[in-house]
Design an enzyme around this catalytic site. Structure first.
Site, PDB file in Angstrom:
ATOM      1  N   GLU A   1     -22.158  22.793  -2.402  1.00  0.00           N
ATOM      2  CA  GLU A   1     -21.598  23.970  -3.062  1.00  0.00           C
ATOM      3  C   GLU A   1     -22.782  24.760  -3.596  1.00  0.00           C
ATOM      4  OE1 GLU A   1     -18.433  24.926  -3.303  1.00  0.00           O
ATOM      5  OE2 GLU A   1     -17.207  23.142  -2.984  1.00  0.00           O
TER       6      GLU A   1
ATOM      7  N   GLU B   1     -16.621  32.695   0.858  1.00  0.00           N
ATOM      8  CA  GLU B   1     -17.890  32.037   0.538  1.00  0.00           C
ATOM      9  C   GLU B   1     -18.996  32.555   1.464  1.00  0.00           C
ATOM     10  OE1 GLU B   1     -16.797  27.853   0.390  1.00  0.00           O
ATOM     11  OE2 GLU B   1     -15.159  28.302  -1.000  1.00  0.00           O
TER      12      GLU B   1
HETATM   13  O1  0X9 Z   1     -11.961  22.464  -2.395  1.00  0.00           O
HETATM   14  C1  0X9 Z   1     -12.821  22.523  -1.510  1.00  0.00           C
HETATM   15  O2  0X9 Z   1     -12.557  22.527  -0.313  1.00  0.00           O
HETATM   16  C2  0X9 Z   1     -14.293  22.579  -1.928  1.00  0.00           C
HETATM   17  N1  0X9 Z   1     -14.487  23.492  -2.999  1.00  0.00           N
HETATM   18  S1  0X9 Z   1     -14.383  25.102  -2.701  1.00  0.00           S
HETATM   19  O3  0X9 Z   1     -14.493  25.800  -3.967  1.00  0.00           O
HETATM   20  N2  0X9 Z   1     -15.616  25.558  -1.812  1.00  0.00           N
HETATM   21  O4  0X9 Z   1     -13.152  25.345  -2.022  1.00  0.00           O
HETATM   22  C3  0X9 Z   1     -14.695  21.237  -2.453  1.00  0.00           C
HETATM   23  C4  0X9 Z   1     -14.469  20.123  -1.519  1.00  0.00           C
HETATM   24  C5  0X9 Z   1     -14.842  18.862  -2.170  1.00  0.00           C
HETATM   25  N3  0X9 Z   1     -14.246  17.768  -1.505  1.00  0.00           N
HETATM   26  C6  0X9 Z   1     -14.794  17.307  -0.374  1.00  0.00           C
HETATM   27  N4  0X9 Z   1     -15.892  17.787   0.076  1.00  0.00           N
HETATM   28  N5  0X9 Z   1     -14.188  16.312   0.216  1.00  0.00           N
HETATM   29 ZN    ZN Z   2     -15.320  26.238   0.054  1.00  0.00          ZN
END
Ligand code: 0X9
Ligand code: ZN
Ligand code: CA
Length: 445
Positions: free
Chosen positions: A393, A188
């Protein structure tokens, strides 16, 4: 507050200016190794058609895949063949998607650098040079601290931004502090650019822009531009992107490397089916909370901001890509409220989150509306430290197009500046998040 505990010694890969010969060997190995060399099975990107509820998406994630984008009747995942097969057996249509884009412009790769067409992205060394240049240009506003080192021994830095000579008018209390972190997930890379944008903006616009000036005067802004430098460097090491997500820590008894930093935080770690106990998984939670050295470094730093028994950091954003979302806790439960999350807490999160999302045109929601996660940073920052922590995001949106985790460098300026107003909003609200719901008197005396 827990004092920092010394870590057991672990193998360190020399890098940077320390050991040129050894570095050359490491480089050669990194260049030679195919992306799949250290996992039993190769991970690829798939579109899964069928899942349309958070529970269904959580079940897909329970195979060990990462859910990378959520669409109305489908998801994009990163999975190995076995995980993809398990998803197929759930009755969903699973289709292989193209791998990361070729941005080489037909030219030879430079080891540990972005491909030529994406040269505006900063690799680790370039990002650290940019940090140093910003600090040097604004020494009265910015300072750099090395808060620890990654598994492979790279510095993890925090930049402090504030005008120490100023305070909010009519106050003697310490300034509210706000934390911005980036790059937990290796692929990312746009998030590092986001952090560098913040340094440039708060340095160069001080004394020019009224909102920036006020926040540099009345807040302490912390920027940790690269939480996972080893993963980031691994992702670009061969000149073609590897879609790497985790850190680069080895796992005992497995050939698979890496812990998912965003499943390794010490709040309800591994509680709820929102992470995996298998080292080969994209969402491997590690052997214990904070077993990833990078997570421990940042968690220790956050704990170090407890002064006189009070956490000085009031609000935070952890930057990720992609999907254009503003997310708030909790991730471990689908309930809006829970122990440690009152209705007023939730309403303050949602009100400020929705307002930030109106400015950057992202979608605001509780993180578990996507799928359950446990051990994520925002759950820990709120659940353990009572810091109003959001996950952003960034670009592109979830619907395909825009390059997924690898948007071209032409979008960096636009997509980082896009979050300027949202970042200022969080800073402006940080002294009393409950003001947003009209409850300043009740909570912020
Ligand atoms: O899965 C993740 O860690 C995040 N998405 S990613 O595509 N960047 O890997 C989202 C996390 C959402 N959940 C929380 N923020 N608790
Ligand atoms: Zn991520
Ligand atoms: Ca380009």
């Amino acid at each position: 507050m827990r004092p920092p505990t010394p870590r057991s010694p672990r193998r360190r890969v020399p890098h940077g200016r320390l050991a040129t010969a050894a570095t050359a060997v490491v480089l050669a190995l990194a260049m030679a190794a195919p992306a799949s060399s250290d996992t039993a099975e190769r991970s690829r990107s798939y579109e899964v058609t069928g899942p349309r509820t958070a529970a269904q998406r959580t079940a897909v994630a329970a195979t060990g895949a990462s859910v990378d984008a959520v669409r109305p009747g489908s998801v994009v995942i990163t999975a190995d063949a076995a995980q993809a097969e398990r998803v197929r057996r759930m009755g969903y249509a699973v289709r292989v998607l193209p791998g990361p884009p070729d941005r080489s412009d037909g030219r030879k790769a430079t080891p540990f650098d972005f491909p030529p067409a994406d040269a505006k992205y900063h690799n680790y060394k370039e990002a650290m040079a940019e940090v140093d240049a910003n600090v040097a240009a604004h020494p009265s506003l910015m300072s750099k601290q090395v808060i620890g080192t990654s598994y492979e021994g790279r510095d993890i830095v925090a930049v402090k931004i504030t005008n120490a000579a100023k305070k909010p008018p009519g106050t003697t209390a310490a300034k509210p502090e706000v934390l911005f972190t980036a790059h937990q997930h290796a692929r990312e890379h746009l998030t590092v650019e986001m952090a560098l944008y913040l340094l440039k903006e708060f340095g160069s616009q001080y004394g020019k822009d009224a909102r920036v000036t006020k926040m540099v005067d009345e807040r302490v802004i912390w920027v940790v531009p690269d939480v996972n430098p080893d993963g980031g460097e691994y992702d670009i090491a061969t000149g073609s992107y590897r879609s790497w997500r985790k850190n680069r820590q080895p796992n005992a008894g497995s050939s698979a490397r890496g812990t998912d930093p965003n499943r390794n935080w010490d709040h309800k770690w591994g509680c709820c089916g929102g992470s995996s106990g298998s080292p080969g998984s994209q969402t491997y939670r590690g052997t214990a909370p904070e077993s990833a050295p990078e997570v421990k470094v940042v968690a220790d730093f956050v704990r170090s901001r407890i002064v006189g028994g009070k956490q000085q950091i009031k609000a935070a954003i952890d930057f990720h890509t992609y999907s254009e979302l503003v997310l708030w806790p909790f991730g471990w439960t689908s309930s809006d409220t829970a122990p440690g999350m009152t209705k007023d807490d939730r309403d303050a999160f949602a009100t400020v989150g929705t307002s930030m999302a109106a400015s950057n045109r992202y979608t605001p929601e509780q993180s578990s509306d996507l799928y359950i996660t446990d051990g994520s940073i925002d759950d820990w920052l709120w659940g353990n430290q009572k810091i109003f922590a959001y996950t952003f995001e960034m670009y592109p949106g979830p619907s395909g197009g825009g390059g997924g985790f690898y948007p071209p460098d032409e979008v960096i300026d636009r997509e980082t500046a896009r979050n300027r107003d949202a970042v200022l909003q969080l800073l402006e609200n940080a002294d009393c998040m409950y003001r947003s719901i009209g409850k300043e008197a009740q909570y912020c005396r």
